[in-house]
Design an enzyme around this catalytic site. Structure first.
Site, PDB file in Angstrom:
ATOM      1  N   GLU A 190       0.847  -1.204   0.000  1.00 40.68           N
ATOM      2  CA  GLU A 190       0.000   0.000   0.000  1.00 40.68           C
ATOM      3  C   GLU A 190       0.876   1.245   0.000  1.00 40.68           C
ATOM      4  OE1 GLU A 190      -0.240   2.259   2.591  1.00 40.68           O
ATOM      5  OE2 GLU A 190       0.958   1.225   4.093  1.00 40.68           O
ATOM      6  N   GLY A 198       7.563  12.072  10.937  1.00 41.77           N
ATOM      7  CA  GLY A 198       7.079  11.096  11.920  1.00 41.77           C
ATOM      8  C   GLY A 198       6.087  10.178  11.235  1.00 41.77           C
ATOM      9  N   CYS A 222       4.805   5.101   9.233  1.00 41.79           N
ATOM     10  CA  CYS A 222       5.536   4.416   8.154  1.00 41.79           C
ATOM     11  C   CYS A 222       7.001   4.807   8.038  1.00 41.79           C
ATOM     12  CB  CYS A 222       4.845   4.683   6.823  1.00 41.79           C
ATOM     13  SG  CYS A 222       3.327   3.757   6.635  1.00 41.79           S
ATOM     14  N   LYS A 245       1.326  14.998  11.369  1.00 39.64           N
ATOM     15  CA  LYS A 245       1.057  15.876  10.226  1.00 39.64           C
ATOM     16  C   LYS A 245      -0.422  16.244  10.299  1.00 39.64           C
ATOM     17  CE  LYS A 245      -0.232  12.555   6.706  1.00 39.64           C
ATOM     18  NZ  LYS A 245      -0.012  12.086   5.349  1.00 39.64           N
TER      19      LYS A 245
HETATM   20  C1  UDX Z   1       3.811   7.728   4.197  1.00 40.18           C
HETATM   21  C2  UDX Z   1       3.969   7.513   2.688  1.00 40.18           C
HETATM   22  O1  UDX Z   1       3.881   8.797   2.032  1.00 40.18           O
HETATM   23  C3  UDX Z   1       2.929   6.557   2.165  1.00 40.18           C
HETATM   24  O2  UDX Z   1       3.119   6.326   0.783  1.00 40.18           O
HETATM   25  C4  UDX Z   1       3.112   5.247   2.939  1.00 40.18           C
HETATM   26  O3  UDX Z   1       2.372   4.219   2.463  1.00 40.18           O
HETATM   27  C5  UDX Z   1       2.883   5.505   4.431  1.00 40.18           C
HETATM   28  O4  UDX Z   1       3.853   6.472   4.849  1.00 40.18           O
HETATM   29  P1  UDX Z   1       2.270   9.115   5.838  1.00 40.18           P
HETATM   30  O5  UDX Z   1       3.085   8.514   6.938  1.00 40.18           O
HETATM   31  O6  UDX Z   1       0.795   9.095   5.975  1.00 40.18           O
HETATM   32  O7  UDX Z   1       2.580   8.381   4.450  1.00 40.18           O
HETATM   33  O8  UDX Z   1       2.713  10.637   5.710  1.00 40.18           O
HETATM   34  P2  UDX Z   1       3.453  11.593   4.678  1.00 40.18           P
HETATM   35  O9  UDX Z   1       2.488  12.571   4.143  1.00 40.18           O
HETATM   36  O10 UDX Z   1       4.240  10.829   3.704  1.00 40.18           O
HETATM   37  O11 UDX Z   1       4.410  12.408   5.673  1.00 40.18           O
HETATM   38  C6  UDX Z   1       5.326  11.745   6.542  1.00 40.18           C
HETATM   39  C7  UDX Z   1       6.079  12.727   7.422  1.00 40.18           C
HETATM   40  O12 UDX Z   1       6.996  13.491   6.654  1.00 40.18           O
HETATM   41  C8  UDX Z   1       5.211  13.743   8.158  1.00 40.18           C
HETATM   42  O13 UDX Z   1       5.674  13.861   9.496  1.00 40.18           O
HETATM   43  C9  UDX Z   1       5.427  15.025   7.405  1.00 40.18           C
HETATM   44  O14 UDX Z   1       5.270  16.175   8.222  1.00 40.18           O
HETATM   45  C10 UDX Z   1       6.873  14.863   6.975  1.00 40.18           C
HETATM   46  N1  UDX Z   1       7.215  15.629   5.784  1.00 40.18           N
HETATM   47  C11 UDX Z   1       6.623  15.349   4.587  1.00 40.18           C
HETATM   48  C12 UDX Z   1       8.166  16.644   5.859  1.00 40.18           C
HETATM   49  O15 UDX Z   1       8.733  16.911   6.933  1.00 40.18           O
HETATM   50  N2  UDX Z   1       8.500  17.325   4.722  1.00 40.18           N
HETATM   51  C13 UDX Z   1       7.929  17.064   3.525  1.00 40.18           C
HETATM   52  O16 UDX Z   1       8.298  17.721   2.541  1.00 40.18           O
HETATM   53  C14 UDX Z   1       6.954  16.046   3.452  1.00 40.18           C
END
Ligand code: UDX
Length: 442
Positions: free
Chosen positions: A152, A258, A261, A321
């Site tokens: 996924e 954070g 995943c 987030k």
């Molecule tokens: C992630 C993957 O994107 C997804 O494909 C996978 O299946 C599950 O893990 P998710 O954990 O829901 O998804 O969040 P995501 O939107 O990817 O953000 C992860 C973290 O990175 C957040 O803490 C966000 O604040 C941080 N982030 C993201 C940044 O610090 N900078 C960015 O540019 C993007």
């Protein structure tokens, strides 16, 4: 979206985040879905329409397709009605950094000998798990059970959309009926399809998340160098992102990634490499940079406030987030603990994550609005970029605060607006804002 009537029923084992979204998504495509979980209270709640997680659009989808979604604690229900059994159970990290596959193996052990069923692995598992499971099936006299890897890529907060409009669908299989059936299931989405072997499919998932995490740690290090050299990381990311080979996404500097995943998958891939005899140097740094990034706010606060003993620090947002109540590996966990260790008093507000946060964070005073957090605070730290924080009346905020420091941990606020209200704004990697020249017109 059309709702064909000839869609085959499927089973989904595990009604957590991934399982529920997958189940609701396939129900939207017209499939009957048998959702199985060992948690009786959860299944009872789902039968009554109670959704245990906060995810935009999910409750509506489950409600709309109540007729197609069947909830049960009995695996036999899914085995009776469906050939394909999606596995969406948790694979949390262990102390050794490996993924804990005990829930996956319980599911495997519960399968009967069968020539007409297949497990479709949605849970994120180390490369080689499919091979191990196939060996277990053989040892247990269940060699007829088929296996498909179908990782996924759902982002929390937009998981329903990500399911219905995926960038790609990855299916790893042995080229048998089960792989064909999973291809058919996803066909209506008309997404680019990567059909490959099982190990490569398993690796696509881990490598994708590790790459995205690397991108974030990279831009965070660029931000830190920007702070030393006077460049503005937001401008730098904009300039980099327009290069088609780099792209603008996941270049937002901040106080670290954070969630359920990235931290887990990066560690799991590092560990997987180590277990196979390869030292994955880059991922060690990605993890270390992220840990240090969560702590950098401390130095910014101390620079502005001196000692933090007795200081009132307000956190705006707690979730890892926006658009989720998920607190797993949230930067706020480390930050609130560090602040309290330094003698500060911490108050916080999050529009939806308070209940989850209360389970994990000690000693924090929870407020019911951003304005309440600001009232009497020496400093504010924006931790999660919830849209409502951009709309704050910063003049009122400035008037009610005891101090005037605002640290924007996500470079989310309008710096000029915050400054115009008389507050001392500081972002991540944006020192140039302090003495920015007047905007030039082209
Ligand atoms: C992630 C993957 O994107 C997804 O494909 C996978 O299946 C599950 O893990 P998710 O954990 O829901 O998804 O969040 P995501 O939107 O990817 O953000 C992860 C973290 O990175 C957040 O803490 C966000 O604040 C941080 N982030 C993201 C940044 O610090 N900078 C960015 O540019 C993007």
């Amino acid at each position: 979206m059309s709702h064909p009537t000839n869609r085959e029923p499927i089973g989904v084992i595990g009604t957590g985040y991934v399982g529920l979204v997958t189940a609701a998504g396939f129900a939207e495509l017209g499939n009957d879905v048998w959702c199985i979980d060992i948690d009786e209270a959860k299944i009872e709640g789902l039968k009554q329409g109670r959704i245990p997680i906060w995810e935009p659009g999910l409750a509506e989808l489950v409600e709309r397709h109540r007729g197609r979604l069947h909830f049960s604690t009995d695996l036999a229900d899914a085995l009776e009605h469906a050939r394909l059994l999606f596995v969406a159970v948790g694979t949390p990290p262990t102390y050794s950094g490996d993924a804990d596959l005990s829930a996956v193996h319980s599911v495997v052990a519960a399968m009967p000998a069968s020539d007409r069923h297949a497990l479709v692995m949605k849970s994120t598992v180390p490369v080689g798990t499919g091979a191990t499971i196939k060996r277990v099936f053989e040892e247990q006299g269940k060699a007829g059970f088929r296996y498909v890897s179908c990782p996924e890529f759902l982002k929390e907060g937009s998981a329903v959309k990500d399911f219905l409009q995926p960038d790609r669908v990855v299916i790893g299989d042995d080229g048998d009926w089960a792989g064909d059936a999973v291809v058919d299931l996803y066909a209506p989405l008309e997404a680019p399809l990567v059909r490959t072997d099982i190990k490569s499919a398993e690796m696509v998932k881990l490598a994708s998340n590790a790459f995205l995490a690397t991108k974030i740690s990279f831009i965070n290090e660029i931000a830190n160098v920007c702070e030393e050299t006077g460049a503005d990381v937001v401008e730098v990311a904009r300039g980099m992102g327009l290069d088609d080979r780099i792209g603008p996404k996941f270049l937002q500097a901040g106080i670290g990634f954070g969630g359920s995943c990235f931290p887990k998958d990066v560690t799991a891939l590092k560990q997987l490499a180590g277990n196979s005899g390869y030292h994955f140097q880059l991922l060690n740094s990605v993890i270390e940079v992220n840990e240090l990034q969560k702590r950098r706010v401390m130095a910014k606060l101390e620079k502005n406030l001196g000692s933090l003993v007795g200081k009132e620090i307000g956190l705006l947002g707690l979730a890892f987030k926006p658009n989720t109540d998920d607190m797993r590996e949230a930067s706020s966990l480390v930050l609130s603990a560090r602040l309290q260790a330094a003698g500060a008093r911490v108050r916080a507000y999050d529009p939806v994550a308070e209940d989850e946060a209360r389970k994990l964070i000690g000693g924090v005073e929870f407020k019911t609005s951003a304005a309440e957090v600001a009232d009497g605070a020496d400093a504010l730290v924006l931790v999660t970029e919830w849209p409502e924080f951009a709309e704050l009346d910063f003049s009122a905020v400035a008037a009610s605060m005891r101090g005037n420091t605002v640290i924007d941990g996500r470079n989310f606020l309008d710096a000029e607006k915050v400054r115009d209200a008389g507050l001392a704004y500081e972002g991540i990697g944006r020192p140039a804002l302090k003495d920015r020249e007047p905007a030039r017109t082209a």
